[in-house]
Motif scaffolding. Structure first.
Motif, mmCIF file in Angstrom:
data_model
loop_
_atom_site.group_PDB
_atom_site.id
_atom_site.type_symbol
_atom_site.label_atom_id
_atom_site.label_comp_id
_atom_site.label_asym_id
_atom_site.label_seq_id
_atom_site.Cartn_x
_atom_site.Cartn_y
_atom_site.Cartn_z
ATOM 1 N N VAL A 43 -59.624 -51.299 35.707
ATOM 2 C CA VAL A 43 -59.245 -51.451 37.118
ATOM 3 C C VAL A 43 -57.927 -50.698 37.315
ATOM 4 O O VAL A 43 -56.858 -51.218 37.014
ATOM 5 N N PRO A 44 -58.000 -49.449 37.782
ATOM 6 C CA PRO A 44 -56.781 -48.641 37.870
ATOM 7 C C PRO A 44 -55.914 -49.018 39.082
ATOM 8 O O PRO A 44 -56.443 -49.307 40.145
ATOM 9 N N ASP A 45 -54.602 -48.996 38.899
ATOM 10 C CA ASP A 45 -53.671 -49.247 40.014
ATOM 11 C C ASP A 45 -53.291 -47.960 40.727
ATOM 12 O O ASP A 45 -52.441 -47.968 41.622
ATOM 13 N N GLY A 46 -53.872 -46.848 40.312
ATOM 14 C CA GLY A 46 -53.552 -45.570 40.935
ATOM 15 C C GLY A 46 -54.380 -44.463 40.287
ATOM 16 O O GLY A 46 -55.253 -44.736 39.463
ATOM 17 N N GLY A 47 -54.108 -43.222 40.663
ATOM 18 C CA GLY A 47 -54.795 -42.089 40.047
ATOM 19 C C GLY A 47 -56.209 -41.910 40.561
ATOM 20 O O GLY A 47 -56.547 -42.334 41.681
ATOM 21 N N PHE A 48 -57.068 -41.332 39.721
ATOM 22 C CA PHE A 48 -58.401 -40.903 40.145
ATOM 23 C C PHE A 48 -59.570 -41.558 39.395
ATOM 24 O O PHE A 48 -60.713 -41.330 39.764
ATOM 25 N N PHE A 49 -59.289 -42.290 38.291
ATOM 26 C CA PHE A 49 -60.379 -42.563 37.357
ATOM 27 C C PHE A 49 -60.612 -44.038 37.014
ATOM 28 O O PHE A 49 -59.676 -44.822 36.945
ATOM 29 N N VAL A 50 -61.897 -44.327 36.767
ATOM 30 C CA VAL A 50 -62.318 -45.598 36.177
ATOM 31 C C VAL A 50 -63.065 -45.257 34.884
ATOM 32 O O VAL A 50 -63.852 -44.304 34.840
ATOM 33 N N TRP A 51 -62.801 -46.033 33.849
ATOM 34 C CA TRP A 51 -63.402 -45.794 32.526
ATOM 35 C C TRP A 51 -64.391 -46.910 32.258
ATOM 36 O O TRP A 51 -64.036 -48.088 32.249
ATOM 37 N N VAL A 52 -65.613 -46.517 32.086
ATOM 38 C CA VAL A 52 -66.696 -47.494 31.941
ATOM 39 C C VAL A 52 -67.106 -47.602 30.472
ATOM 40 O O VAL A 52 -67.205 -46.590 29.779
ATOM 41 N N THR A 53 -67.320 -48.829 30.009
ATOM 42 C CA THR A 53 -67.875 -49.042 28.672
ATOM 43 C C THR A 53 -69.295 -49.569 28.835
ATOM 44 O O THR A 53 -69.532 -50.548 29.548
ATOM 45 N N LEU A 54 -70.225 -48.883 28.187
ATOM 46 C CA LEU A 54 -71.652 -49.190 28.324
ATOM 47 C C LEU A 54 -72.071 -50.219 27.281
ATOM 48 O O LEU A 54 -71.398 -50.374 26.253
ATOM 49 N N PRO A 55 -73.187 -50.904 27.517
ATOM 50 C CA PRO A 55 -73.665 -51.877 26.518
ATOM 51 C C PRO A 55 -73.983 -51.194 25.184
ATOM 52 O O PRO A 55 -74.302 -49.994 25.160
ATOM 53 N N GLU A 56 -73.869 -51.966 24.131
ATOM 54 C CA GLU A 56 -74.206 -51.508 22.780
ATOM 55 C C GLU A 56 -75.548 -50.772 22.801
ATOM 56 O O GLU A 56 -76.482 -51.243 23.454
ATOM 57 N N GLY A 57 -75.618 -49.652 22.110
ATOM 58 C CA GLY A 57 -76.907 -48.959 21.987
ATOM 59 C C GLY A 57 -77.124 -47.880 23.031
ATOM 60 O O GLY A 57 -78.022 -47.056 22.890
ATOM 61 N N ILE A 58 -76.302 -47.828 24.079
ATOM 62 C CA ILE A 58 -76.476 -46.764 25.081
ATOM 63 C C ILE A 58 -75.520 -45.621 24.755
ATOM 64 O O ILE A 58 -74.314 -45.825 24.598
ATOM 65 N N ASP A 59 -76.062 -44.428 24.639
ATOM 66 C CA ASP A 59 -75.246 -43.248 24.363
ATOM 67 C C ASP A 59 -75.067 -42.471 25.672
ATOM 68 O O ASP A 59 -76.049 -42.007 26.268
ATOM 69 N N ALA A 60 -73.810 -42.339 26.094
ATOM 70 C CA ALA A 60 -73.525 -41.716 27.396
ATOM 71 C C ALA A 60 -74.034 -40.273 27.464
ATOM 72 O O ALA A 60 -74.402 -39.792 28.540
ATOM 73 N N ARG A 61 -74.096 -39.598 26.310
ATOM 74 C CA ARG A 61 -74.571 -38.200 26.325
ATOM 75 C C ARG A 61 -76.070 -38.141 26.606
ATOM 76 O O ARG A 61 -76.570 -37.191 27.193
ATOM 77 N N VAL A 62 -76.790 -39.173 26.169
ATOM 78 C CA VAL A 62 -78.229 -39.230 26.429
ATOM 79 C C VAL A 62 -78.470 -39.732 27.857
ATOM 80 O O VAL A 62 -79.423 -39.335 28.535
ATOM 81 N N LEU A 63 -77.542 -40.588 28.298
ATOM 82 C CA LEU A 63 -77.655 -41.142 29.652
ATOM 83 C C LEU A 63 -77.460 -40.057 30.723
ATOM 84 O O LEU A 63 -78.087 -40.099 31.791
ATOM 85 N N LEU A 64 -76.590 -39.073 30.421
ATOM 86 C CA LEU A 64 -76.193 -38.100 31.441
ATOM 87 C C LEU A 64 -77.375 -37.351 32.081
ATOM 88 O O LEU A 64 -77.475 -37.329 33.310
ATOM 89 N N PRO A 65 -78.295 -36.751 31.281
ATOM 90 C CA PRO A 65 -79.406 -36.040 31.936
ATOM 91 C C PRO A 65 -80.278 -36.958 32.785
ATOM 92 O O PRO A 65 -80.770 -36.550 33.844
ATOM 93 N N ARG A 66 -80.421 -38.220 32.359
ATOM 94 C CA ARG A 66 -81.212 -39.170 33.159
ATOM 95 C C ARG A 66 -80.479 -39.464 34.472
ATOM 96 O O ARG A 66 -81.103 -39.594 35.523
ATOM 97 N N ALA A 67 -79.139 -39.583 34.375
ATOM 98 C CA ALA A 67 -78.346 -39.858 35.579
ATOM 99 C C ALA A 67 -78.430 -38.674 36.541
ATOM 100 O O ALA A 67 -78.603 -38.857 37.753
#
Ligand code: PMP
Length: 397
Positions: free
Chosen positions: A323-347
């Motif tokens: 929960v950022p108090d400023g700036g541009f970004f939120v950093w999300v942590t995915l459930p165990e077993g999900i690889d963000a690199r594999v998720l990206l093309p699906r997204a």
């Protein structure tokens, strides 16, 4: 040149750069070879109104002339005024105007790093800083963070480990306020601890602060540089608070280091765009930029809130975020077993983009993380994007 008391103290065994070492000891081999050009020193004298100058090879133009590689003196003075919001009391001769803060980082790397030197950074950290350190052939060690920023014990342990391995850290690169990519801010208490730890280990700090003025709750944070200007190189930028296309940023460093940075800047680009400098200078002199910034904050705060609302509304169980108090970004942590690199093309197929966390680590970590930026899309687009992403995560198998 003043050195703080601890720089004059007895050397410590764990440090390659003994604590009593003058700043010159941190210079790279390449910086040691950078010497002022006689020709450029002559230009300063030839500039006097009583001198007929047959010296410089300047076009006969009244406007937008060449200028010094350090940057326009008036703009540097204005920049000192901007840094005052972070508690820094700066002198214009300790400021170097740069082509965005990216160039400032590159020049710092040229002047301070030799191949094989160890740089400690937050894990995760700004992706292009990793690129700059890789280009300088430095070894990057990334230290863990939590909600209050980099973890002091882990930082001290990383310094001790690299010293024990015979490769003591030379620099700690940090984005303490509204960090890219996590949005996290280093707490005030930790700021003091981090300064103490770096001081004890004889490590210089590079404080990258392009987002500090974009605060959506409390006021501005006090810069690390404000409390130890002899150890901290502070990097600032007009990219996020005015316009990235102007490419105007700056470095504030102890005078001895600033002189080397100016030489490095001279060989990189001779002098700045006078037009870009003049634009920023006039803007700061003639426009109510503080008020303008307040309305910029309001509009980014709405976007931040839209993202946080959408995350709470749509994300499946097991997903967490900062929960950022400023700036541009939120950093999300995915459930165990999900690889963000594999998720990206699906997204992308579902019509939403994000940056997988692995880009922000030099060592392959971050597979379960995603950086979401709320600065550009409209609040309703943010809502749609997060809803699409949440659906793709929910369908993961
Ligand atoms: N540092 C950080 C942490 C950034 O996020 C960025 C821009 N994304 C920069 C430096 C570079 O900014 P500039 O446009 O000033 O070169």
């Amino acid at each position: 040149m003043r050195f703080p008391a601890e720089l004059r103290a007895e050397p410590r065994e764990t440090s390659l750069q003994p604590v009593g070492t003058p700043l010159e000891h941190y210079f790279s081999d390449s910086a040691r070879r950078m010497v002022p050009s006689e020709v450029r020193s002559l230009f300063a004298v030839a500039d006097r109104p009583e001198v007929v100058s047959l010296a410089g090879g300047m076009p006969n133009a009244a406007a937008l002339q060449y200028g010094s590689a350090q940057g326009d003196p008036g703009l540097r003075e204005r920049i000192c005024g901007v840094m005052a919001s972070a508690g820094i009391s700066a002198r214009p001769d300790e400021v170097l105007v740069t082509v965005g803060s990216q160039q400032a980082l590159d020049l710092v790397a040229r002047v301070l790093l030799d191949p094989g030197d160890t740089v400690v950074a937050e894990g995760p950290t700004y992706v292009t800083a990793l690129g700059t350190f890789a280009a300088a052939q430095a070894e990057v060690v990334q230290v863990g963070m939590d909600r209050a920023g980099v973890i002091p014990d882990e930082l001290a342990a990383a310094f001790a480990r690299s010293a024990a391995e015979g490769r003591p850290a030379k620099l700690f690169y940090t984005i303490p306020t509204f960090q890219n990519p996590t949005g996290v801010t280093l707490s005030a208490g930790r700021r003091r601890q981090i300064l103490d730890i770096c001081r004890a280990a004889g490590v210089l700090i590079v404080e990258d602060d392009p987002y500090g003025l974009l605060h959506y709750g409390g006021g501005p944070s006090r810069a690390l540089c404000a409390d130890d200007p002899e150890r901290v190189v502070y990097l600032g930028s007009f990219s996020k608070i005015l316009a990235p296309g102007l490419r105007i940023g700056w470095a504030h460093a102890p005078a001895v280091l600033t002189r080397k940075l100016v030489l490095a800047a001279e060989s990189a680009m001779l002098s700045h765009s006078a037009l870009a400098q003049l634009t920023v200078d006039r803007y700061l002199c003639t426009q109510p930029w503080q008020e303008r910034l307040a309305s910029v904050r309001t509009s980014y705060r709405e976007r931040r809130d839209a993202m946080l609302r959408a995350l709470s509304a749509y994300m499946p169980a097991g997903v967490s975020w900062t929960v950022p108090d400023g700036g541009f970004f939120v950093w999300v942590t995915l459930p165990e077993g999900i690889d963000a690199r594999v998720l990206l093309p699906r997204a992308l197929a579902a019509g939403v983009a994000f940056v997988p966390g692995t880009g922000f680590y030099a060592d392959g970590r971050g597979t379960r993380n995603a950086r979401l930026s709320f600065s550009y899309p409209l609040p309703e687009e943010i809502d749609l994007g997060v809803r699409r992403l949440a659906a793709v995560i929910a369908e993961w198998r």
